[in-house]
Design a protein around this motif. Structure first.
Motif, PDB file in Angstrom:
ATOM      1  N   PHE A  15     -11.276   4.823  -0.183  1.00  0.00           N
ATOM      2  CA  PHE A  15      -9.965   4.753   0.442  1.00  0.00           C
ATOM      3  C   PHE A  15      -9.137   3.635  -0.197  1.00  0.00           C
ATOM      4  O   PHE A  15      -9.681   2.620  -0.644  1.00  0.00           O
ATOM      5  CB  PHE A  15     -10.105   4.422   1.939  1.00  0.00           C
TER       6      PHE A  15
ATOM      7  N   TYR B 258      -5.862   1.280   1.046  1.00  0.00           N
ATOM      8  CA  TYR B 258      -4.948   0.875   2.092  1.00  0.00           C
ATOM      9  C   TYR B 258      -4.008  -0.193   1.542  1.00  0.00           C
ATOM     10  O   TYR B 258      -4.355  -0.935   0.632  1.00  0.00           O
ATOM     11  CB  TYR B 258      -5.707   0.255   3.276  1.00  0.00           C
TER      12      TYR B 258
ATOM     13  N   GLN C 266      -1.705  -3.489   3.100  1.00  0.00           N
ATOM     14  CA  GLN C 266      -1.547  -4.329   4.278  1.00  0.00           C
ATOM     15  C   GLN C 266      -0.232  -5.078   4.202  1.00  0.00           C
ATOM     16  O   GLN C 266       0.015  -5.834   3.261  1.00  0.00           O
ATOM     17  CB  GLN C 266      -2.691  -5.346   4.406  1.00  0.00           C
TER      18      GLN C 266
ATOM     19  N   GLY D 280       3.271  -6.779  10.134  1.00  0.00           N
ATOM     20  CA  GLY D 280       3.913  -5.916  11.117  1.00  0.00           C
ATOM     21  C   GLY D 280       3.480  -4.472  11.073  1.00  0.00           C
ATOM     22  O   GLY D 280       3.792  -3.695  11.977  1.00  0.00           O
ATOM     23  N   HIS D 281       2.767  -4.109  10.014  1.00  0.00           N
ATOM     24  CA  HIS D 281       2.320  -2.718   9.874  1.00  0.00           C
ATOM     25  C   HIS D 281       0.799  -2.585   9.890  1.00  0.00           C
ATOM     26  O   HIS D 281       0.273  -1.481   9.958  1.00  0.00           O
ATOM     27  CB  HIS D 281       2.849  -2.109   8.575  1.00  0.00           C
ATOM     28  N   GLY D 282       0.107  -3.684   9.807  1.00  0.00           N
ATOM     29  CA  GLY D 282      -1.342  -3.591   9.740  1.00  0.00           C
ATOM     30  C   GLY D 282      -1.766  -2.941   8.433  1.00  0.00           C
ATOM     31  O   GLY D 282      -1.169  -3.181   7.385  1.00  0.00           O
ATOM     32  N   LEU D 283      -2.785  -2.122   8.500  1.00  0.00           N
ATOM     33  CA  LEU D 283      -3.250  -1.404   7.313  1.00  0.00           C
ATOM     34  C   LEU D 283      -2.784   0.042   7.382  1.00  0.00           C
ATOM     35  O   LEU D 283      -2.969   0.713   8.400  1.00  0.00           O
ATOM     36  CB  LEU D 283      -4.778  -1.415   7.239  1.00  0.00           C
TER      37      LEU D 283
ATOM     38  N   LEU E 266      -2.984   3.793   5.341  1.00  0.00           N
ATOM     39  CA  LEU E 266      -3.763   4.544   4.366  1.00  0.00           C
ATOM     40  C   LEU E 266      -2.850   5.167   3.318  1.00  0.00           C
ATOM     41  O   LEU E 266      -1.895   5.877   3.657  1.00  0.00           O
ATOM     42  CB  LEU E 266      -4.573   5.622   5.077  1.00  0.00           C
TER      43      LEU E 266
ATOM     44  N   GLY F 264      -2.781  10.034   2.301  1.00  0.00           N
ATOM     45  CA  GLY F 264      -2.857   9.362   3.583  1.00  0.00           C
ATOM     46  C   GLY F 264      -1.489   9.289   4.232  1.00  0.00           C
ATOM     47  O   GLY F 264      -0.684  10.213   4.119  1.00  0.00           O
ATOM     48  N   GLU F 265      -1.218   8.171   4.903  1.00  0.00           N
ATOM     49  CA  GLU F 265       0.049   8.011   5.630  1.00  0.00           C
ATOM     50  C   GLU F 265       1.235   7.700   4.717  1.00  0.00           C
ATOM     51  O   GLU F 265       2.369   8.122   4.984  1.00  0.00           O
ATOM     52  CB  GLU F 265      -0.071   6.851   6.622  1.00  0.00           C
TER      53      GLU F 265
ATOM     54  N   PHE G 227      -6.035  -2.895  -0.404  1.00  0.00           N
ATOM     55  CA  PHE G 227      -7.473  -2.940  -0.158  1.00  0.00           C
ATOM     56  C   PHE G 227      -8.098  -1.595  -0.477  1.00  0.00           C
ATOM     57  O   PHE G 227      -7.626  -0.550  -0.026  1.00  0.00           O
ATOM     58  CB  PHE G 227      -7.775  -3.297   1.290  1.00  0.00           C
TER      59      PHE G 227
ATOM     60  N   PHE H 238     -15.022  -3.041   2.688  1.00  0.00           N
ATOM     61  CA  PHE H 238     -13.778  -3.365   1.999  1.00  0.00           C
ATOM     62  C   PHE H 238     -14.003  -4.297   0.825  1.00  0.00           C
ATOM     63  O   PHE H 238     -14.887  -5.170   0.847  1.00  0.00           O
ATOM     64  CB  PHE H 238     -12.809  -4.044   2.964  1.00  0.00           C
ATOM     65  N   GLY H 239     -13.153  -4.123  -0.182  1.00  0.00           N
ATOM     66  CA  GLY H 239     -13.063  -5.102  -1.247  1.00  0.00           C
ATOM     67  C   GLY H 239     -12.262  -6.308  -0.779  1.00  0.00           C
ATOM     68  O   GLY H 239     -11.779  -6.355   0.347  1.00  0.00           O
ATOM     69  N   GLU H 240     -12.106  -7.290  -1.677  1.00  0.00           N
ATOM     70  CA  GLU H 240     -11.434  -8.535  -1.329  1.00  0.00           C
ATOM     71  C   GLU H 240      -9.912  -8.434  -1.391  1.00  0.00           C
ATOM     72  O   GLU H 240      -9.222  -9.352  -0.986  1.00  0.00           O
ATOM     73  CB  GLU H 240     -11.898  -9.661  -2.258  1.00  0.00           C
TER      74      GLU H 240
END
Lengths: 113, 113
Positions: A33, A35, A37, A40-43, A45, A58-59, A90, A104-106
């Motif tokens: 996946f 994503y 970040q 205000g939107h979080g994560l 996709l 995704g989104e 991410f 998750f990666g860094e």
């Protein structure tokens, strides 16, 4: 070490340039996946992949391209970067479609000037 | 469509006190629910998940979460907060009909000495 690695960790580019963010995992997880970040939107996709040569939107997929020629790699390409794509990206992987947790990666911090 | 809401941007709690981070969700079909934690400049780390069975789920670092189907909630809890628990917490949901894991916008937990 085994795990999921992203490169580069930090990238500054200019509007209109092509940028590729790399993601490599050593677990042979089927699912991968991408994503982004944002405050205000979080994560959110961007794209995901269920296996090699299988990808889906995704989104927020507009402006991004992915490929998955090998199970372990899942690069994300911004074909013509825009300032709105400044974000932290991410990559994640999972061994199970439904009940598996994501690893998750860094992260890759991208700034588009 | 799936969605997750984390109604609090920030939660403040004194060390030693119990903490709760709230999450509500909306999915079609059975929900699969997850909590992740993010420390500064790091990727997300899995804390716990609810798939089926006991409504109280125990996870890493002493955290637990309670699944409430009637209220469509999955609140994260810990009996006694530590300063080292200070981080950004994300709730996520997936339904059995999709490969996509959708995240909330995150709640910043601040634990004061």
């Amino acid at each position: 070490d085994a795990g999921i690695t992203q490169s580069p960790r930090y990238k500054i580019t200019e509007t209109g340039r092509q940028v590729t963010l790399m993601c490599h995992q050593t677990w042979s997880h089927s699912y991968m996946f991408w994503y982004r970040q944002d405050l205000g939107h979080g994560l959110r996709l961007i794209y995901y992949s269920a296996a090699a040569d299988i990808t889906d939107k995704g989104e927020v997929p507009d402006g991004y391209v992915v490929s998955r020629s090998k199970t372990e790699n899942f690069p994300l390409t911004l074909e013509s970067a825009t300032r709105s794509q400044t974000s932290v990206y991410f990559c994640a992987s999972s061994e199970d479609r439904v009940i598996g947790e994501l690893f998750f990666g860094e992260g890759s911090r991208l700034t588009v000037l | 469509a799936q969605s997750v809401a984390q109604p609090e941007d920030q939660v403040n709690v004194a060390e030693g006190n119990p903490l709760t981070v709230k999450c509500t969700y909306s999915v079609s079909g059975n929900p699969y629910l997850f909590w992740y934690v993010q420390y500064p400049n790091r990727g997300l780390q899995f804390l716990l998940k609810y798939i089926t069975g006991d409504n109280l789920v125990k996870g890493s670092y002493g955290f637990e979460a309670e699944f409430n189907k009637s209220q469509t909630s999955f609140h994260l809890k810990k009996p006694s907060a530590l300063v080292s628990d200070s981080a950004l917490y994300f709730c996520a949901v997936r339904s059995g009909y999709t490969d996509k894991l959708i995240f909330g916008t995150g709640t910043r937990l601040q634990v004061f000495p």
